[in-house]
Design a protein around this motif. Structure first.
Motif, mmCIF file in Angstrom:
data_model
loop_
_atom_site.group_PDB
_atom_site.id
_atom_site.type_symbol
_atom_site.label_atom_id
_atom_site.label_comp_id
_atom_site.label_asym_id
_atom_site.label_seq_id
_atom_site.Cartn_x
_atom_site.Cartn_y
_atom_site.Cartn_z
ATOM 1 N N THR A 311 -27.739 41.765 63.805
ATOM 2 C CA THR A 311 -26.784 42.130 63.171
ATOM 3 C C THR A 311 -25.390 42.138 63.846
ATOM 4 O O THR A 311 -24.233 42.109 63.865
ATOM 5 N N GLU A 314 -23.398 39.608 64.633
ATOM 6 C CA GLU A 314 -22.402 38.950 63.833
ATOM 7 C C GLU A 314 -22.918 37.733 63.296
ATOM 8 O O GLU A 314 -21.794 37.261 63.480
ATOM 9 N N SER A 316 -23.546 34.561 60.486
ATOM 10 C CA SER A 316 -23.329 34.851 58.792
ATOM 11 C C SER A 316 -24.649 34.050 58.447
ATOM 12 O O SER A 316 -25.723 34.503 58.729
ATOM 13 N N PRO A 317 -24.614 34.758 56.826
ATOM 14 C CA PRO A 317 -25.690 34.233 56.078
ATOM 15 C C PRO A 317 -26.705 32.617 56.591
ATOM 16 O O PRO A 317 -27.307 32.398 56.735
ATOM 17 N N THR A 318 -25.685 31.463 57.024
ATOM 18 C CA THR A 318 -25.579 30.443 57.170
ATOM 19 C C THR A 318 -25.890 29.956 58.745
ATOM 20 O O THR A 318 -27.127 29.838 58.858
ATOM 21 N N LEU A 355 -28.205 40.398 54.686
ATOM 22 C CA LEU A 355 -27.193 39.897 55.043
ATOM 23 C C LEU A 355 -26.785 39.066 52.809
ATOM 24 O O LEU A 355 -26.291 38.286 53.349
#
Length: 433
Positions: A311, A314, A316-318, A355
Motif C-alpha cells: 500500500t 501506492e 493501483s489494482p492494475t 485494493l
C-alpha cells in the motif's frame, strides 16, 4: 527481518529440509514446531491447528472425492467412449486427433477437476493414439496433452479452486462459475493453434465417422456425458453443496463403470482406491503443514506487513495484478501449485481486498497462473509426466508447447484486466461482487 529471529530460523530450516528431499508438508510442520519451541509458545498449538483446520473445513472433503471420481473414470470404459464421441465432433478436420485431445480435456474438465488426472488418464491414451503409425511426433503429442490438461482445473469442478476457497473464504459455487469462460477461452486458442500447426506441418486427416455410426457412438457415451451436467446442475440448483456434489461424482462414476458399462473389476477398483488414498494423503499432509505454518505467519503479522508495504508503494489494482501475475508465473517455475495456493496466496489476499479487487476474480487469476506453472520449465510437473509417458526429450516437448503457452499467457492477460470475462457468468447467476 532479524536473521536470528525464530521466524527466520524456521524459514531456513523449512528450505533446507525441502532441499534435502523431505516433503514440503513435513518440512513446514518441522519448521513451525521449531518456531513455536524457540518462541516459547505452547506446542499443543500444532495439534490444535491440525484439528481446527482439517476437521472443521467441510470443503476439504471435496478434494479426495474429486480425485476418486477421476480414478474411477480412468479405470472404466468411460474414457474410450468419450474419446470416440470427441472424434465424431472434430476428428474429420486436419489434425483431427490433436483437436480431439483438446475437446476431451474440455469434457473431462467437467468431471475430475485435476490436471494431473487428465494428463495421466485420457491424456496418456491420446498420446498413444496420436503417435500410432507416426502420424504425430511424440514430442508434439506430449506437449499438446500437457497444455490441454491445464484446462481441467479451470473449468468446473476444480480442486485448486476448492483449496483457494479454503484460504480466502470465497464462494466455491461462484468460483466454479467464474472459471467457465476463461477455461473455454483457453480451449479455443489451443484449437486455433492446433489448426495453424496442422496446416504448417501437414498433419493427417482422419477418416470421417460414417453417419450411421454417430447415433450409436453418442448413445454409448451419453451416460458419461451426463456426468458434468448432473454435477454442475446439482450445485447450481442448490440440491447439493460442492462437497456433496464431489461425492455424487464419485458415486456416479462408480455406478456407470460398474453397472452400466460393466467394465470395472474388483482389482481395478482396489487399485483406484489405493491411488486415490495415496494422492489424498500427500495433499492432506501438505494442507496440514500449511495450516500450521500459516498460523506462524499470522503470529508474525506477515500478511498485514506486506499489505502495508504494498500500500505504501501506492499500487493501483492494475499494477498489483501485474505484480501478482509476474510473481506467480515465476514461482510456478519452481514450486508446486498447491504449495503456492496454501503459502503465498493467503499473504496476497489482504492486499487484494484492500485494493477492492473481487476475490472471485482474483481466485481465477491465481488458479490460471498456477496451472501455467504446471507447463513451464524447469519444474513443470505436467511436462515431466508427459515426458515419462511418451519417452520424448523434455526440450522437444517444451519447444512444441511454447506456442500454446504464448496464447494461454495472452488469455491470462485478458481475464486479468477485463474482469467481466470472469465475473459475467457468476453475476448472471446472482453474484453481487
Amino acid at each position: 527481518m532479524n536473521l536470528a529471529s525464530p521466524f527466520s530460523i524456521s524459514i531456513v530450516v523449512i528450505t533446507i529440509l525441502a532441499f534435502l528431499g523431505l516433503p514440503i508438508g513435513l518440512s513446514m510442520i518441522c519448521g513451525s514446531i521449531l518456531y513455536l519451541g524457540l518462541s516459547g509458545a505452547d506446542m499443543g498449538i500444532v495439534a490444535e491447528q491440525f484439528l481446527n483446520g482439517m476437521y472443521s473445513n467441510y470443503v476439504i472433503l471435496a478434494v479426495p472425492l474429486f480425485i476418486l471420481a477421476a480414478e474411477l473414470m480412468n479405470i472404466g470404459s468411460m474414457t474410450e467412449r468419450l474419446l470416440s464421441f470427441c472424434n465424431v465432433l472434430v476428428g474429420r478436420f486436419r489434425g483431427g486427433l490433436a483437436q480431439v485431445n483438446v475437446v476431451q480435456s474440455i469434457i473431462f474438465a467437467g468431471m475430475s477437476g485435476s490436471a494431473i488426472a487428465d494428463a495421466a488418464g485420457t491424456g496418456s491414451m491420446m498420446q498413444k493414439l496420436m503417435t500410432q503409425g507416426g502420424r504425430y511426433t511424440p514430442s508434439f503429442a506430449a506437449a499438446l496433452t500437457a497444455v490441454t490438461a491445464v484446462i481441467g482445473p479451470i473449468i468446473p469442478p476444480s480442486i485448486p479452486m476448492v483449496i483457494y476457497s479454503l484460504v480466502s473464504d470465497a464462494s466455491i459455487g461462484y468460483l466454479f462459475l467464474a472459471g467457465m469462460v476463461p477455461g473455454l477461452m483457453m480451449a479455443a486458442v489451443q484449437m486455433v493453434q492446433v489448426a495453424i500447426t496442422a496446416r504448417r506441418q501437414n498433419f493427417p486427416v482422419e477418416a470421417p465417422v460414417p453417419m450411421k455410426e454417430i447415433p450409436g457412438i453418442t448413445w454409448r457415451a451419453a451416460p458419461a456425458l451426463f456426468m458434468p451436467i448432473l454435477l454442475l446442475g446439482c450445485i447450481y440448483s442448490g440440491i447439493t453443496t460442492p462437497t456433496e456434489a464431489a461425492a455424487l461424482a464419485a458415486a456416479y462414476a462408480l455406478f456407470i463403470s460398474a453397472v452400466i458399462y460393466r467394465s470395472i473389476s474388483v482389482d481395478a477398483l482396489y487399485r483406484a482406491l489405493l491411488v486415490s488414498s495415496k494422492t489424498t494423503a500427500s495433499i492432506g499432509m501438505l494442507i496440514a503443514g500449511a495450516l500450521v505454518f500459516n498460523y506462524v505467519v499470522t503470529i508474525e503479522n506477515i500478511p498485514e506487513s506486506i499489505k502495508v508495504l504494498l500500500t505504501s508503494w501506492e499500487m493501483s489494482p492494475t499494477v498489483f495484478l501485474i505484480f501478482v501475475n509476474v510473481l506467480l508465473l515465476l514461482l510456478g517455475c519452481f514450486l508446486e501449485g498447491t504449495t503456492i495456493l496454501l503459502i503465498v496466496v493467503p499473504v496476497l489476499i489482504p492486499t487484494a481486498q484492500a485494493l477492492g479487487i473481487d476475490l472471485v476474480h482474483f481466485g481465477v487469476v491465481v488458479v490460471v497462473n498456477i496451472m501455467l506453472g504446471l507447463i513451464t520449465p524447469p519444474y513443470g510437473l505436467l511436462l515431466f509426466i508427459v515426458a515419462k509417458i511418451s519417452g520424448a526429450p523434455l526440450r522437444d516437448i517444451v519447444r512444441d508447447a511454447a506456442p500454446f503457452i504464448f496464447w494461454m499467457v495472452l488469455c491470462l492477460g485478458i481475464i486479468t484486466f477485463i474482469p467481466a470475462t470472469v465475473l459475467w457468468l457468476p453475476r448472471l447467476m446472482g453474484y453481487q461482487g
